[in-house]
Design a protein around this motif. Sequence first.
Motif, PDB file in Angstrom:
ATOM      1  N   THR A 252     -19.293 -25.990 100.987  1.00  0.00           N
ATOM      2  CA  THR A 252     -19.805 -26.535 102.241  1.00  0.00           C
ATOM      3  C   THR A 252     -18.962 -27.717 102.697  1.00  0.00           C
ATOM      4  O   THR A 252     -18.695 -27.890 103.904  1.00  0.00           O
ATOM      5  CB  THR A 252     -21.275 -26.964 102.075  1.00  0.00           C
ATOM      6  N   LEU A 253     -18.520 -28.539 101.749  1.00  0.00           N
ATOM      7  CA  LEU A 253     -17.649 -29.674 102.083  1.00  0.00           C
ATOM      8  C   LEU A 253     -16.355 -29.189 102.734  1.00  0.00           C
ATOM      9  O   LEU A 253     -15.896 -29.749 103.740  1.00  0.00           O
ATOM     10  CB  LEU A 253     -17.339 -30.472 100.812  1.00  0.00           C
ATOM     11  N   VAL A 254     -15.770 -28.125 102.187  1.00  0.00           N
ATOM     12  CA  VAL A 254     -14.537 -27.570 102.747  1.00  0.00           C
ATOM     13  C   VAL A 254     -14.776 -27.046 104.157  1.00  0.00           C
ATOM     14  O   VAL A 254     -13.975 -27.285 105.075  1.00  0.00           O
ATOM     15  CB  VAL A 254     -13.994 -26.453 101.827  1.00  0.00           C
ATOM     16  N   LEU A 255     -15.872 -26.329 104.358  1.00  0.00           N
ATOM     17  CA  LEU A 255     -16.162 -25.774 105.684  1.00  0.00           C
ATOM     18  C   LEU A 255     -16.382 -26.880 106.712  1.00  0.00           C
ATOM     19  O   LEU A 255     -15.910 -26.784 107.855  1.00  0.00           O
ATOM     20  CB  LEU A 255     -17.404 -24.879 105.619  1.00  0.00           C
ATOM     21  N   ARG A 256     -17.082 -27.927 106.326  1.00  0.00           N
ATOM     22  CA  ARG A 256     -17.337 -29.019 107.265  1.00  0.00           C
ATOM     23  C   ARG A 256     -16.051 -29.771 107.601  1.00  0.00           C
ATOM     24  O   ARG A 256     -15.843 -30.191 108.738  1.00  0.00           O
ATOM     25  CB  ARG A 256     -18.386 -29.968 106.687  1.00  0.00           C
ATOM     26  N   ALA A 257     -15.188 -29.953 106.585  1.00  0.00           N
ATOM     27  CA  ALA A 257     -13.902 -30.603 106.851  1.00  0.00           C
ATOM     28  C   ALA A 257     -13.056 -29.739 107.779  1.00  0.00           C
ATOM     29  O   ALA A 257     -12.402 -30.237 108.700  1.00  0.00           O
ATOM     30  CB  ALA A 257     -13.168 -30.854 105.536  1.00  0.00           C
ATOM     31  N   ARG A 258     -13.079 -28.423 107.572  1.00  0.00           N
ATOM     32  CA  ARG A 258     -12.340 -27.502 108.437  1.00  0.00           C
ATOM     33  C   ARG A 258     -12.815 -27.599 109.876  1.00  0.00           C
ATOM     34  O   ARG A 258     -12.003 -27.517 110.815  1.00  0.00           O
ATOM     35  CB  ARG A 258     -12.530 -26.070 107.925  1.00  0.00           C
ATOM     36  N   GLY A 260     -14.044 -30.167 111.328  1.00  0.00           N
ATOM     37  CA  GLY A 260     -13.888 -31.507 111.878  1.00  0.00           C
ATOM     38  C   GLY A 260     -15.157 -32.334 111.898  1.00  0.00           C
ATOM     39  O   GLY A 260     -15.264 -33.293 112.671  1.00  0.00           O
ATOM     40  N   GLU A 261     -16.124 -32.017 111.064  1.00  0.00           N
ATOM     41  CA  GLU A 261     -17.365 -32.780 111.025  1.00  0.00           C
ATOM     42  C   GLU A 261     -17.177 -34.078 110.241  1.00  0.00           C
ATOM     43  O   GLU A 261     -16.322 -34.171 109.362  1.00  0.00           O
ATOM     44  CB  GLU A 261     -18.484 -31.950 110.383  1.00  0.00           C
ATOM     45  N   ARG A 262     -17.986 -35.061 110.562  1.00  0.00           N
ATOM     46  CA  ARG A 262     -17.993 -36.309 109.810  1.00  0.00           C
ATOM     47  C   ARG A 262     -18.719 -36.060 108.499  1.00  0.00           C
ATOM     48  O   ARG A 262     -19.921 -35.797 108.464  1.00  0.00           O
ATOM     49  CB  ARG A 262     -18.686 -37.408 110.611  1.00  0.00           C
TER      50      ARG A 262
END
Length: 341
Positions: A252-258, A260-262
């Motif tokens: 989930t961390l990878v998807l959110r970074a992809r 552009g989420e904070r």
Amino acid sequence: MSPLFEALLTAWPRLLLVAAVAFVVAEAWRRLALRRGVLDVPGHRSSHAVATPRGAGIGIAVASGLAIALWAPPGTTRDAVLLGGLVAAIVGLADDFRPLPAAWKFVGQTLAALPVAIALPLAPDGVPFVLPSPLAALASAALVLLFVNAWNFMDGIDGIAAWAAVVVCTSVLAVATGAGAALVAPVAMGLLAACLGFLPLNFPKARVFMGDCGSHALGFGLAVLVLASPRIEIAGVALAASAAFLVDVLGTLVLRARDGERLASAHRRHLYQLATRSGYSHARVTMAYVAWMLASGVGMVMAQQAGREAIAAALVFFATVSAWWWLQRHFTSHLKERGQW
């Protein structure tokens, strides 16, 4: 039967005492929290609909700490575990009273990890390479931070964090044999009994939330199971049983970074959150995770008995990542079709 399972059966009066302490402290905290307004009030990113007392995981922290203090062999390693666990629980409890800035919370978690990183550098027997001491200590600290934050992030629906810890501890006790497991056994049994004492207040319908105090204590204790394992086989079972949580958090961390989420902001993109948003009850999702993690843990135990632990580790990793990826895409697509994304 594992010698430690036999010990588990013979130690039932002590385990019952630990469970009772966890329940009594958590229930006392529930009443105090209701009077003082220490409540988790639902918001637009919450998975619950009713204001619920939080921080009751202090029962888990107190009970498991008591078990370790009484049952673990005296020495600097036990003291490091108790000190680190105390700091982790205090940081979590402070956040339960008033949310801490993410940076300060991470600093507190790091301070909690330091005693264990020094006392238990990552070096279980059976690893094909040896890390230099500074890198081994750094790896231990990173593992503690991973587990603490994994249980913290995944503690979002009724019972999931406590039941997951029960599965990991039970899986470890199936293989943690021999004198070298002198620290692993009391940590696993203490966490197991504490969670079972807490769960009547948290599942199937939560009357309390463990909050960061409880999730920090659980994540810290489970990381200790990996680091204190005298053999890589024991650590492998703990990691396999935890894989569903760890993959969900990291993926989930990878998807959110992809996207552009904070990363420090609240969200509802973990797989368990997608499942509940799609209409599945907390109890069904929690039990699905229990079955998933139990299958991984038991599969690793059976593979070790057959001498196929390396193959099993690869299969658990591949199956967990594949299942998480497919389910995440499935639920995301379903929510988008319903206009709920």
